[in-house]
Design a protein around this motif. Sequence first.
Motif, mmCIF file in Angstrom:
data_model
loop_
_atom_site.group_PDB
_atom_site.id
_atom_site.type_symbol
_atom_site.label_atom_id
_atom_site.label_comp_id
_atom_site.label_asym_id
_atom_site.label_seq_id
_atom_site.Cartn_x
_atom_site.Cartn_y
_atom_site.Cartn_z
ATOM 1 N N GLN A 64 0.912 -1.122 0.054
ATOM 2 C CA GLN A 64 0.055 -0.012 -0.046
ATOM 3 C C GLN A 64 0.759 1.211 0.010
ATOM 4 O O GLN A 64 2.074 1.215 0.373
ATOM 5 C CB GLN A 64 -0.708 0.030 1.169
ATOM 6 C CG GLN A 64 -0.074 -0.005 2.612
ATOM 7 C CD GLN A 64 -0.897 -0.369 3.633
ATOM 8 O OE1 GLN A 64 -2.192 -0.148 3.657
ATOM 9 N NE2 GLN A 64 -0.346 -0.135 4.957
ATOM 10 N N LYS A 65 0.428 2.269 -0.433
ATOM 11 C CA LYS A 65 0.908 3.750 -0.521
ATOM 12 C C LYS A 65 0.888 4.263 0.892
ATOM 13 O O LYS A 65 -0.153 4.055 1.536
ATOM 14 C CB LYS A 65 0.315 4.650 -1.569
ATOM 15 C CG LYS A 65 0.979 5.899 -1.730
ATOM 16 C CD LYS A 65 0.294 6.616 -2.741
ATOM 17 C CE LYS A 65 1.324 8.253 -2.867
ATOM 18 N NZ LYS A 65 2.358 7.854 -3.603
ATOM 19 N N ILE A 66 2.253 4.720 1.378
ATOM 20 C CA ILE A 66 2.209 5.189 2.750
ATOM 21 C C ILE A 66 2.593 6.752 2.630
ATOM 22 O O ILE A 66 3.087 7.242 1.867
ATOM 23 C CB ILE A 66 3.267 4.337 3.504
ATOM 24 C CG1 ILE A 66 4.465 4.566 3.077
ATOM 25 C CG2 ILE A 66 2.770 2.972 3.828
ATOM 26 C CD1 ILE A 66 5.800 3.912 3.671
ATOM 27 N N ALA A 67 2.449 7.486 3.745
ATOM 28 C CA ALA A 67 2.642 8.652 4.140
ATOM 29 C C ALA A 67 3.754 8.731 5.136
ATOM 30 O O ALA A 67 3.390 8.566 6.340
ATOM 31 C CB ALA A 67 1.489 9.694 4.280
ATOM 32 N N VAL A 68 5.061 9.109 4.730
ATOM 33 C CA VAL A 68 6.065 8.879 5.690
ATOM 34 C C VAL A 68 5.890 9.783 6.749
ATOM 35 O O VAL A 68 6.269 9.690 8.053
ATOM 36 C CB VAL A 68 7.401 9.276 4.898
ATOM 37 C CG1 VAL A 68 8.695 9.600 5.795
ATOM 38 C CG2 VAL A 68 7.707 8.188 4.143
ATOM 39 N N LYS A 69 5.261 11.098 6.689
ATOM 40 C CA LYS A 69 5.110 12.150 7.466
ATOM 41 C C LYS A 69 4.304 11.417 8.804
ATOM 42 O O LYS A 69 4.368 12.198 9.970
ATOM 43 C CB LYS A 69 4.585 13.297 6.878
ATOM 44 C CG LYS A 69 3.111 13.238 6.525
ATOM 45 C CD LYS A 69 2.685 14.413 5.994
ATOM 46 C CE LYS A 69 1.129 14.172 5.259
ATOM 47 N NZ LYS A 69 0.065 13.729 6.072
ATOM 48 N N ASP A 70 3.531 10.537 8.458
ATOM 49 C CA ASP A 70 2.663 9.926 9.838
ATOM 50 C C ASP A 70 3.631 9.255 10.738
ATOM 51 O O ASP A 70 3.011 9.129 11.702
ATOM 52 C CB ASP A 70 1.715 8.989 9.173
ATOM 53 C CG ASP A 70 0.580 9.686 8.161
ATOM 54 O OD1 ASP A 70 0.421 10.788 8.285
ATOM 55 O OD2 ASP A 70 -0.030 8.967 7.402
ATOM 56 N N ASN A 71 4.838 8.921 10.317
ATOM 57 C CA ASN A 71 5.473 8.228 11.452
ATOM 58 C C ASN A 71 6.807 9.151 11.793
ATOM 59 O O ASN A 71 7.903 8.446 12.190
ATOM 60 C CB ASN A 71 6.221 6.953 10.655
ATOM 61 C CG ASN A 71 5.055 5.846 10.752
ATOM 62 O OD1 ASN A 71 3.813 6.201 10.340
ATOM 63 N ND2 ASN A 71 5.460 4.821 11.367
ATOM 64 N N VAL A 72 6.707 10.416 11.674
ATOM 65 C CA VAL A 72 7.808 11.245 11.882
ATOM 66 C C VAL A 72 7.703 11.681 13.316
ATOM 67 O O VAL A 72 6.476 12.394 13.558
ATOM 68 C CB VAL A 72 8.066 12.481 11.108
ATOM 69 C CG1 VAL A 72 9.055 13.522 11.337
ATOM 70 C CG2 VAL A 72 8.424 12.172 9.590
ATOM 71 N N TRP A 73 8.549 11.704 14.140
ATOM 72 C CA TRP A 73 8.522 12.036 15.446
ATOM 73 C C TRP A 73 8.738 13.580 15.586
ATOM 74 O O TRP A 73 9.733 14.101 14.951
ATOM 75 C CB TRP A 73 9.832 11.529 16.453
ATOM 76 C CG TRP A 73 9.530 12.023 18.038
ATOM 77 C CD1 TRP A 73 8.803 11.603 18.853
ATOM 78 C CD2 TRP A 73 10.857 12.356 18.379
ATOM 79 N NE1 TRP A 73 9.091 11.850 20.088
ATOM 80 C CE2 TRP A 73 10.282 12.448 20.006
ATOM 81 C CE3 TRP A 73 12.120 12.426 18.235
ATOM 82 C CZ2 TRP A 73 11.436 12.888 21.220
ATOM 83 C CZ3 TRP A 73 13.136 12.958 19.557
ATOM 84 C CH2 TRP A 73 12.630 13.213 20.450
#
Length: 342
Positions: free
Chosen positions: A321-330
């Motif tokens: 699936q396509k992911i959004a990296v920003k969702d996992n940025v601290w």
Amino acid sequence: MKSHPARNRRRLALAAATTAVVVALSFGATGAAFAQDTSHASGDRVLRVGYQKAGLLAVLKAQGTLETKLKPLGYSVKWFEFPAGPQLLEALNANSIDFGYTGAPPPVFAQAGGVGFVYVGAEPGSKLSEALIVKADSPLHTLADLKGKRVALQKGSSANYLLLELLRKAGLGYNDIRPVYLPPADARAAFEKGDVDAWAIWDPYYAAAQQALKARTLADYTALPPAGLTYNFYEATRDFAQQHPEVVSEVLVQLRASGLWVNQHPAETAALIAPKIGLDAALVEKWVRRVPYGATAITNDVAQAQQHVADAFYGARLIPQKIAVKDNVWQNSSAAARLAAQ
């Protein structure tokens, strides 16, 4: 068929925990300790750090400075070595470690699989520290020659992305080669025996193959546009980063300080860590000199570069699936300010 996210996450966690134990049993004393210590000891506060032979965490372990800096915060440190980033993130998912370091692709695969981690810091990438290699007498001389050939690699590793981009440059798709997914030690054995035609690998395994096997570099990041260079990342479990931001911040500050020292003292660094990781000092110095160190916070530019990596793997149908990296940025402005001040 209808997807069940919760069920999938449980399956992933079980698979990760199983793999972590298998990895532990496969890699000697360090692995044995890892298998036995999968939770915080009662009453103690322990930072469990996953590291690889290459990378600043190995240097920090050898220096012993992290233990000194975390002691005032009430923490001790336990270290666990992994052969590659995917195995390290599997352990992170199983809550067997709190903090680790990988190349760019492993967290992409982890995020796509629902692993509960966050990117907490980044290191600049190197054009020379990983490559696609062949034997000295190999008939392969161009990237186009890879068509139909067997290429060894660790699936989901930094070398996986390099291979993907090199194939794209040559006008080939991932389906045009025969990927052989192996961890580094097994890949080297297959490479030596001629069971594969090429090997996509990173340091120190790359430097070791150059030194001991006289491997020839078919291509590295110098064959790609500068914008294609990836970052390397520090990751933590989401819960640990949220509950103990001061610990994560202190680790990143020490990593930056250590990295700046390593940039100025490659020979001393090699002498320090070579005996601890069981490699020749000249070999270690070779790969240390190929890498620019300097831990930073995850800026928008870093996140966008990592998004490009994620999109490339999704485009090649290597993640589901396509992911959004920003969702996992601290997000921690205090930690970012401390890093910027150094």
